[in-house]
Every structure is written in structure tokens, then in C-alpha cells.
Scaffold this active site. Structure first.
Site, PDB file in Angstrom:
ATOM      1  N   ILE A  14       0.833  -1.203   0.000  1.00 27.23           N
ATOM      2  CA  ILE A  14       0.000   0.000   0.000  1.00 27.23           C
ATOM      3  C   ILE A  14       0.868   1.253   0.000  1.00 27.23           C
ATOM      4  CG2 ILE A  14      -0.283   0.225   2.512  1.00 27.23           C
ATOM      5  CD1 ILE A  14      -3.038   0.725  -0.124  1.00 27.23           C
ATOM      6  N   LYS A  92      -5.662   2.971   7.510  1.00 25.23           N
ATOM      7  CA  LYS A  92      -6.808   2.337   8.165  1.00 25.23           C
ATOM      8  C   LYS A  92      -6.555   0.839   8.343  1.00 25.23           C
ATOM      9  CE  LYS A  92      -8.175   0.167   4.353  1.00 25.23           C
ATOM     10  NZ  LYS A  92      -8.181  -1.289   4.249  1.00 25.23           N
ATOM     11  N   ASP A 170     -10.891  -5.723   7.249  1.00 25.92           N
ATOM     12  CA  ASP A 170      -9.797  -4.923   6.699  1.00 25.92           C
ATOM     13  C   ASP A 170     -10.289  -4.163   5.468  1.00 25.92           C
ATOM     14  OD1 ASP A 170      -6.669  -4.392   6.553  1.00 25.92           O
ATOM     15  OD2 ASP A 170      -7.334  -4.944   4.541  1.00 25.92           O
TER      16      ASP A 170
END
Length: 313
Positions: A14, A92, A170
């Protein structure tokens, strides 16, 4: 000229795919260091460190950090960075537990630093437009369908299906963060069923029932599943009591309304995150929203547990 030198902690997929190009596109930031790369190569000319403590010592003029590790260690990392005088951005979910999120906010306030808990799906232009359309209205019905292929998006990441990895939540927190951004009333979890593979400690699917506490509540439901192959489904359907209907698809990237062509904004979730982070830093103001994460915790608290077939990567 960049105002803030930024380091990335947890230089995984990510970070490479989203944070690096977003930082490069935001003139207020300069990528100055990365750490915990897990074998991945850092961008050219950017120093890499084995751990965040080495990074904090090795780059003395670092201003801010983006914490992109798995959620479990984020609170302790954020605490160390805030104590070292760094502002923090959190991927997050922002921490391992809701209580830890509150601790991060408290530490940022005590240190006079900025903490920003991010939910990238909220930064879609279509999500923002949907929120404007629903403002002041009363919710009647809601259907969330969030189905994707775990093996495709998280190959071999066993931690995500372990205790504390959140499993289907998730990605599911993206849907919940959209709800908290667009709905005209606060939404709650009223019931849940979580589906746990026989060999895993986190759920691979979830059926959720929502409520707002209003008499107008119709069917307010969510279906999340990490076992879908082929086309992936990320949609939110909303109807209000005045007849307004809208659908967000592609994870919030596209807004569909009757009689209108689909609205698709620019693919700038992460650049928009860093644009907002720059504004927060300029104002010296934190933004640590725990509500989407609280909904995840509430689902675990209320859920019926159902065991399903074992899952292996």
C-alpha cells in the site's frame, strides 16, 4: 519547495502503490525516508532503515511520518513518533483497538502535534457528492455489498486472518467509512453474523444489520465476503424517505442516480488524503475519527459466530 519531510513506516504494497505517488504529487511533502521495507526496494535516493527507531535517529530533520504497518503495532509506533516531535498519519484501521485510537489522539494533543486517522474511501469525489445529495434527508433503506477475493488482494498475508488482523473488516471498514461519511443520520450495528474459517481466527465474511433508531428504518443491511472470485463487488445502495435513490459502486469511485449519467471523479483518494493532511498540519489540528472502527468493534461484540470451511492461501 516542500514544507514537510515525511517518512513512511511499513514500506509494503500500500505504501509503494499509493503513498509514494501521492506524496510525490503533493508539493507540501518530500519523501525523506522509509523503513520496515520487507525486502522491497525504496524509491531512488530515499534512505531505508530496518526500523522506525533507526529512522527517527537517522533523519534528524524528519517532520512527519505515515504509519502503514499492520494495525497491531500502530499505537506504540505513533506514541514513539509523537514523543519524538513528529506529526503522524495513520492508514486504516488506525490501530489495533478502538481504545488505542483514543490514546493516540490524547498523546497528539498532549504533545501539540497533529494526528490524522485516514479512511481512503471517504476521499472519493463520488462519495463527497453522495454526502451532499443526502444531507438533511432521512434514511429509509440501505444495502452494502462488499465482496472481493482475498487471495487476489492480500496474497500470503496470513496476519490478516489471525487474531487482531480483522479479516473481512480490513476491506469492510472502507464500506463502513463511506456510510459514516454519506448517511444523513448516525448508523449503528444492531446485529451481525461473522463467518470464521475452521483454521483461522478472523472472519472471512460478515452479514450485518444496521439501524438508526428511527421509525423510518426499512431494510438496512450489509453483506461482506472475502471469498468472491471473478468480478469484484463494492457497492452501497441508499434510499431516503423522500424517494432519493443513489448507488455508489467500485468502492465509492462511481455514483449512479436515476436519469443521470454516472459520475466518476478523478482517481485521487490518496492525493486528497495528503492534501487534507497538509491543511491539518498548517492549522495544527488533528483529525482522529474512530467511528468507522467503532462499528467494526460493535460487529464483533454483537456477532453470532458461524464456522465455515478452512481457508488457505
Amino acid at each position: 519547495m516542500a514544507k514537510y519531510k515525511i517518512g513512511i513506516i511499513g514500506f509494503g504494497k500500500i505504501a509503494r502503490d499509493q503513498h509514494v505517488p501521492a506524496i510525490a504529487a503533493t508539493p507540501e511533502f518530500q519523501l525523506a525516508a522509509v523503513c520496515n521495507s520487507g525486502g522491497g526496494s525504496p524509491p531512488d535516493g530515499v534512505p531505508s532503515f530496518d526500523g522506525y527507531d533507526a529512522m527517527l535517529k537517522g533523519v534528524a530533520d524528519l517532520d512527519v511520518v505515515s504509519i502503514c504497518t499492520p494495525p497491531g503495532p500502530r499505537r506504540s509506533i505513533a506514541a514513539a513518533c509523537l514523543a519524538a516531535g513528529k506529526d503522524v498519519l495513520l492508514e486504516k484501521p488506525p490501530a489495533g483497538t478502538v481504545t488505542e485510537v483514543a490514546d493516540i489522539a490524547h498523546r497528539a494533543d498532549a504533545a501539540g502535534k497533529v494526528a490524522f486517522a485516514t479512511y481512503h474511501a471517504q476521499h472519493n469525489a463520488a462519495v463527497k457528492r453522495a454526502a451532499d445529495m443526502l444531507a438533511g434527508k432521512t434514511l429509509k433503506s440501505l444495502r452494502v455489498t462488499w465482496k472481493e477475493d482475498l487471495r487476489r488482494w492480500h496474497p500470503g498475508q496470513d496476519w490478516i486472518m489471525a487474531a487482531g488482523g480483522f479479516g473481512i473488516f480490513d476491506p469492510g471498514i472502507n464500506a463502513l467509512s463511506i456510510l459514516t461519511r454519506i448517511l444523513p443520520q448516525p448508523v449503528f450495528i444492531s446485529a451481525a453474523e461473522l463467518f470464521f474459517p475452521a483454521n483461522r481466527e478472523a472472519p472471512i465474511a460478515a452479514n450485518l444489520t444496521f439501524g438508526t433508531g428511527l421509525a423510518t428504518d426499512g431494510q438496512l443491511v450489509g453483506e461482506l465476503d472475502w471469498r468472491q472470485t471473478g468480478p469484484q463487488t463494492w457497492s452501497v445502495d441508499v434510499e431516503t424517505t423522500d424517494g432519493t435513490k443513489l448507488t455508489l459502486v467500485d468502492g465509492g469511485a462511481q455514483l449512479q442516480t436515476a436519469g443521470e449519467p454516472p459520475f466518476v471523479g478523478p482517481a485521487d483518494e490518496y492525493p486528497d488524503i495528503y492534501k487534507e493532511f497538509a491543511a491539518l498540519l498548517a492549522d495544527g489540528r488533528s483529525k482522529v475519527d474512530a467511528v468507522p472502527f467503532q462499528l467494526v468493534a460493535d460487529a464483533f461484540m454483537l456477532a453470532k459466530r458461524t464456522e465455515v470451511a478452512a481457508f488457505d492461501f
